[in-house]
Scaffold this active site. Structure first.
Site, PDB file in Angstrom:
ATOM      1  N   GLN A  88      -2.035  13.140  -0.155  1.00  0.00           N
ATOM      2  CA  GLN A  88      -1.173  13.154  -1.284  1.00  0.00           C
ATOM      3  C   GLN A  88      -1.825  12.723  -2.666  1.00  0.00           C
ATOM      4  O   GLN A  88      -2.497  11.496  -2.731  1.00  0.00           O
ATOM      5  CB  GLN A  88       0.021  11.945  -1.260  1.00  0.00           C
ATOM      6  N   CYS A 141       6.689   8.697  -7.473  1.00  0.00           N
ATOM      7  CA  CYS A 141       6.492   7.367  -7.446  1.00  0.00           C
ATOM      8  C   CYS A 141       7.007   6.823  -8.811  1.00  0.00           C
ATOM      9  O   CYS A 141       6.626   7.270 -10.049  1.00  0.00           O
ATOM     10  CB  CYS A 141       4.963   7.101  -7.582  1.00  0.00           C
ATOM     11  N   ASP A 159      17.001   6.961   2.996  1.00  0.00           N
ATOM     12  CA  ASP A 159      17.778   6.240   3.785  1.00  0.00           C
ATOM     13  C   ASP A 159      18.236   6.717   5.183  1.00  0.00           C
ATOM     14  O   ASP A 159      19.488   6.323   5.739  1.00  0.00           O
ATOM     15  CB  ASP A 159      19.317   6.060   2.973  1.00  0.00           C
TER      16      ASP A 159
HETATM   17  C1  FMN Z   1       6.310   0.434  -0.302  1.00  0.00           C
HETATM   18  C2  FMN Z   1       6.663   1.926  -0.681  1.00  0.00           C
HETATM   19  C3  FMN Z   1       5.381   2.482  -1.080  1.00  0.00           C
HETATM   20  C4  FMN Z   1       5.765   3.934  -1.473  1.00  0.00           C
HETATM   21  N1  FMN Z   1       4.570   4.707  -1.763  1.00  0.00           N
HETATM   22  C5  FMN Z   1       4.900   5.933  -1.936  1.00  0.00           C
HETATM   23  C6  FMN Z   1       3.774   6.923  -2.466  1.00  0.00           C
HETATM   24  O1  FMN Z   1       2.704   6.618  -2.507  1.00  0.00           O
HETATM   25  N2  FMN Z   1       4.106   8.117  -3.001  1.00  0.00           N
HETATM   26  C7  FMN Z   1       5.342   8.782  -2.428  1.00  0.00           C
HETATM   27  O2  FMN Z   1       5.448   9.934  -2.704  1.00  0.00           O
HETATM   28  N3  FMN Z   1       6.406   7.845  -2.273  1.00  0.00           N
HETATM   29  C8  FMN Z   1       6.261   6.464  -1.965  1.00  0.00           C
HETATM   30  N4  FMN Z   1       7.191   5.852  -1.629  1.00  0.00           N
HETATM   31  C9  FMN Z   1       8.452   6.368  -1.356  1.00  0.00           C
HETATM   32  C10 FMN Z   1       8.618   6.823  -0.038  1.00  0.00           C
HETATM   33  O3  FMN Z   1       7.999   7.948   0.333  1.00  0.00           O
HETATM   34  C11 FMN Z   1      10.091   7.209   0.160  1.00  0.00           C
HETATM   35  O4  FMN Z   1      10.533   8.589  -0.814  1.00  0.00           O
HETATM   36  C12 FMN Z   1      11.273   6.118  -0.074  1.00  0.00           C
HETATM   37  O5  FMN Z   1      11.072   4.839   0.349  1.00  0.00           O
HETATM   38  C13 FMN Z   1      12.942   6.714   0.254  1.00  0.00           C
HETATM   39  O6  FMN Z   1      12.763   6.781   1.483  1.00  0.00           O
HETATM   40  P1  FMN Z   1      13.327   5.692   2.525  1.00  0.00           P
HETATM   41  O7  FMN Z   1      14.646   5.398   2.380  1.00  0.00           O
HETATM   42  O8  FMN Z   1      13.049   6.474   3.965  1.00  0.00           O
HETATM   43  O9  FMN Z   1      12.349   4.391   2.496  1.00  0.00           O
HETATM   44  C14 FMN Z   1       7.066   4.348  -1.193  1.00  0.00           C
HETATM   45  C15 FMN Z   1       8.057   3.637  -0.656  1.00  0.00           C
HETATM   46  C16 FMN Z   1       7.855   2.305  -0.441  1.00  0.00           C
HETATM   47  C17 FMN Z   1       8.882   1.574   0.022  1.00  0.00           C
END
Ligand code: FMN
Length: 324
Positions: free
Chosen positions: A74, A105, A207
């Site tokens: 990425q 991000c 989620d």
């Molecule tokens: C601690 C943390 C770090 C993340 N870092 C990135 C990242 O480097 N690149 C990215 O595209 N999304 C990043 N995200 C977003 C996640 O990929 C994802 O889109 C987001 O957490 C929503 O999905 P979830 O509800 O399953 O957690 C990050 C999320 C968290 C919580």
């Protein structure tokens, strides 16, 4: 799908990128549990090219391990030319199955420079960036995006179309705007609109935290797969759980013994890579996630955070009263 029908093709169940978390050791554990694809932690396009002194840090970010499945690198940035050059250099490493562009991000230090989700304020630029990446590599190029900047600036349809027209192979859509960060509920209806708007595969994200919610996300959005972020923290078994739901099968959660063994194995592999001291430090958050929700976890956490060796941590994990 009602959860009882067998899917006729494999539905992607992907580990969403998480900076500071989705390193090669954690990814491999998720692959063992049935995750079908993952990305590295995000790498700065410009930084990768222009900061040779940092190469050790970048080396860690892009490290892969034998036994991993499909891994995309990425990349984040803000200028098409830097993306193209970095993607070309990263492709030459021969380590990755594809390139994923970070347009999601929300962190101030990233968007402040015009990177990450700030790109979504300019769909034409998003298209140029995808084009530069596609031209720089033979690997598939995907885009990770949000719905837009805020509720007044929902640009996901334009960004998705620009990405598709410039050669993106698939999109992952996190159903929040940048201004929501991780708060509120992800809007799956909007993810469904993106899916309707393009003909390349769309992975829904936001989620999904159980087999049922994965099935529900697929039903509501019509997406081709799901990406799981936070629900995988301390719970790589989420991938087995979702795959069981997709096959209409029962899922049995792991015993505490298995949880401890997995946490310790992750820690030992980290120690082999980075040394025990650093592994114990970097694993603190993971240990805390592995025991989260269990009786006695809150009392144990500060003691784990003071431990300096893996033996100490192991003793503490084995002392937890709630072992069901
Ligand atoms: C601690 C943390 C770090 C993340 N870092 C990135 C990242 O480097 N690149 C990215 O595209 N999304 C990043 N995200 C977003 C996640 O990929 C994802 O889109 C987001 O957490 C929503 O999905 P979830 O509800 O399953 O957690 C990050 C999320 C968290 C919580």
């Amino acid at each position: 799908m009602n959860g009882k029908e067998k899917p006729d093709k494999e539905i992607p169940v992907i580990l969403a990128p998480m900076a500071g978390i989705t390193d090669c050791v954690f990814r491999r554990i998720c692959f063992e549990q049935g995750c079908t694809g993952a990305t590295t932690e995000m790498i700065s396009a410009q930084g990768y090219l222009s900061a040779p002194r940092m190469l050790k840090a970048y080396g860690d970010l892009i490290k892969t391990l034998p036994g991993e499945g499909t891994v995309y690198a990425q990349v984040f940035g803000r200028e098409a030319k830097w993306f193209g050059m970095a993607v070309s250099a990263i492709t030459e490493l021969g380590l990755f199955d594809g390139i994923d562009i970070n347009m999601g991000c929300p962190a101030h230090k990233v968007t402040g420079g015009g990177n990450g989700s700030a790109l979504m304020r300019n769909p034409a630029l998003c298209g140029e960036i995808v084009k530069a990446c596609v031209e720089a590599t033979k690997l598939p190029v995907t885009v990770k995006m949000r719905l837009g900047w805020d509720e007044n600036e929902i640009t996901c349809l334009d960004v998705a179309r620009a990405a598709e027209q410039n050669g993106a192979a698939a999109l992952t859509v996190h159903g929040r705007t940048r201004s929501q960060f991780y708060a509120g509920k992800a809007d799956w209806e909007w993810i469904g609109r993106v899916k309707q708007h393009v003909s390349i595969p769309v992975i829904g994200n936001g989620d999904v935290d159980s087999g049922e919610s994965a099935l529900e996300m697929l039903r509501v959005t019509g997406c081709d797969g799901v990406a799981v972020g936070r629900a995988a923290l301390g719970n790589p078994w989420i991938f087995a759980q979702i795959n069981a739901a997709l096959r209409g099968e029962m899922y049995t959660r792991p015993s505490y013994e298995e949880v401890i063994e997995t946490a310790l194995r992750q820690a030992r592999e980290m120690a082999d890579w980075k040394g025990e001291k650093r592994a114990v430090l970097e694993m603190r958050k993971h240990f805390s996630w592995y025991i989260a929700g269990r009786r006695g976890a809150a009392k144990l956490r500060p003691r784990i955070n003071q431990a300096e060796t893996l033996n100490e941590v192991e003793g503490l994990l084995r002392s937890l009263e709630d072992r069901a």
